[in-house]
Design an enzyme around this catalytic site. Structure first.
Site, PDB file in Angstrom:
ATOM      1  N   GLU A  90       0.719  -1.368  -0.017  1.00 12.71           N
ATOM      2  CA  GLU A  90      -0.053   0.048   0.067  1.00 12.71           C
ATOM      3  C   GLU A  90       0.822   1.162  -0.007  1.00 12.71           C
ATOM      4  OE1 GLU A  90      -2.729   0.013   3.290  1.00 12.71           O
ATOM      5  OE2 GLU A  90      -3.333  -2.113   3.003  1.00 12.71           O
ATOM      6  N   CYS A 103       3.346   8.433   1.540  1.00 20.53           N
ATOM      7  CA  CYS A 103       3.465   7.370   2.541  1.00 20.53           C
ATOM      8  C   CYS A 103       3.684   5.858   2.006  1.00 20.53           C
ATOM      9  CB  CYS A 103       2.535   7.263   3.487  1.00 20.53           C
ATOM     10  SG  CYS A 103       2.700   6.126   4.875  1.00 20.53           S
ATOM     11  N   CYS A 110       4.679  -7.498   7.777  1.00 17.05           N
ATOM     12  CA  CYS A 110       5.569  -7.177   8.977  1.00 17.05           C
ATOM     13  C   CYS A 110       5.501  -8.077  10.046  1.00 17.05           C
ATOM     14  CB  CYS A 110       4.725  -5.757   9.649  1.00 17.05           C
ATOM     15  SG  CYS A 110       6.014  -5.095  10.799  1.00 17.05           S
ATOM     16  N   CYS A 114       2.675  -5.671  16.355  1.00 15.79           N
ATOM     17  CA  CYS A 114       2.198  -4.290  17.192  1.00 15.79           C
ATOM     18  C   CYS A 114       0.513  -4.710  17.031  1.00 15.79           C
ATOM     19  CB  CYS A 114       2.379  -3.250  16.643  1.00 15.79           C
ATOM     20  SG  CYS A 114       4.034  -2.913  16.800  1.00 15.79           S
ATOM     21  N   CYS A 117      -2.017  -2.552  14.753  1.00 13.11           N
ATOM     22  CA  CYS A 117      -1.748  -2.136  13.590  1.00 13.11           C
ATOM     23  C   CYS A 117      -2.136  -3.382  12.617  1.00 13.11           C
ATOM     24  CB  CYS A 117      -0.214  -2.198  13.359  1.00 13.11           C
ATOM     25  SG  CYS A 117       0.303  -1.580  11.491  1.00 13.11           S
ATOM     26  N   CYS A 327      -2.338   2.102   7.360  1.00 11.82           N
ATOM     27  CA  CYS A 327      -1.543   1.049   6.688  1.00 11.82           C
ATOM     28  C   CYS A 327      -1.718  -0.430   7.037  1.00 11.82           C
ATOM     29  CB  CYS A 327       0.057   1.371   7.269  1.00 11.82           C
ATOM     30  SG  CYS A 327       0.238   1.394   8.751  1.00 11.82           S
TER      31      CYS A 327
END
Length: 342
Positions: A90, A103, A110, A114, A117, A327
């Site tokens: 993205e 961005c 990832c 977290c 997120c 995101c």
């Protein structure tokens, strides 16, 4: 297949010489890449024989726009970008009074875990190359018709987990013969990778370093951010102080405000004590609800900022709320759609 966007002008010279071409083709290619071309036929000052030769062995960017979503509230545009291997990332174009900011993502997925997120749901697939990061900026600029003035590395992925590629990207996008975006207009956001912060301090880059802090107490931060087990708050902030002392640059701390979790006056008091005297600013971010978590956004943003005094803080402007501009949300939705079709 070689991605020419991964290469510096000097590396491109060597590449074209290896193909039996004059080295000035490198300068031409680097300029075309910065303009976001996706096919060699678009490089109109290349002979057709060279275009055909390259088409079988290389790609200009290694990525293309798959879908885009335009906000009806503001000028925010979210892009779903497909890489040559089929993976999705993205990229978001945002409009500010000082110009247009992109961005970008630094990884596919990832590994940081977290809790607030969506990027980390599903884990890390792979790291992006410098050219795949550069491609996001070039594609969005070409599609929108807007010159990009600022870049934030705050999309999918942890930049410090892809350190060498990220640093090469910053140097590539800064090259005057290419996109020529000044390093002072680039911000990098990390969840708190201490070794990366120390390495970055030695790079002599003019970028802004942002640290996702999100809690002032270790117990709370560990619950939200597993990296805190390895790098607890006191260790992280010590690295941040070393960074500001070495570079002389102000650091930005990001703080996602979550109702009933980290938004109390006690949280603000503790955060103020931790950051007092440091060259820094706090960006307070009302958290975006994610289907897989039970976190709720807090409405205490302005009050929380006041309670941080004398540390300076502002509530970050929200953009693209109607198009899942945070995101990871769009990519995850697309993957779920694909899964339901199989």
């Amino acid at each position: 297949m070689d991605n020419l966007a991964d290469l510096t002008p000097e590396e491109l010279e060597e590449y074209f010489i290896s193909l039996g071409q004059p080295k000035f083709r490198a300068k031409q290619a680097f300029s075309w890449i910065a303009k976001g071309v996706t096919e060699f036929e678009q490089m109109t000052n290349f002979p057709k024989a060279l275009q055909k030769q390259l088409k079988g062995v290389a790609t200009p960017l290694g990525a293309k726009i798959c879908e885009k979503f335009e906000s009806a509230i503001d000028e925010t545009v979210k892009y779903l970008i497909q890489l040559n291997d089929g993976n999705l990332i993205e990229t978001v174009l945002m409009s500010y009074h000082h110009g247009y900011t992109v961005c970008i993502s630094t990884e596919v997925g990832c590994a940081m875990g977290c809790a607030f997120c969506a990027s980390t749901l599903g884990g890390l697939v792979r790291r992006l190359t410098p050219g795949e990061m550069l491609a996001q900026v070039a594609l969005v600029s070409a599609d929108s018709g807007h010159k990009v003035s600022n870049i934030v590395l705050m999309g999918i992925g942890e930049p410090m987990d892809n350190y060498e590629n990220v640093v090469k990207f910053i140097r590539l996008v800064n090259r005057p013969e290419g996109m020529n975006i000044g390093q002072r207009h680039i911000s990098l956001s990390t969840c708190g990778w201490v070794n990366g912060i120390d390495r970055l301090a030695e790079e002599n880059l003019g970028i802004t370093l942002c640290v996702s802090l999100h809690a002032a107490f270790d117990e709370k931060r560990t619950a939200m951010m597993p990296i805190n087990k390895k790098h607890p708050i006191h260790t992280l902030l010590a690295a941040c102080r070393r960074y500001t002392e070495k570079t002389g640059r102000r650091m930005i701390f990001e703080y996602a405000l979550i109702k009933g979790v980290n938004d109390t006056p006690q949280d603000a008091k503790r955060l103020s004590e931790l950051l007092r005297g440091m060259l820094c600013h706090v960006n307070v971010i009302p958290v975006n609800p994610i289907q897989e978590t039970n976190f709720e956004r807090s409405e205490r943003g302005e009050a929380f900022c006041r309670q941080l005094a004398p540390v300076t803080a502002t509530v970050r402007r929200e953009l693209g709320s109607d198009i899942n501009a945070s995101c990871g949300q769009l990519r995850r939705r697309k993957l779920e759609e694909k899964g339901s079709e199989n």
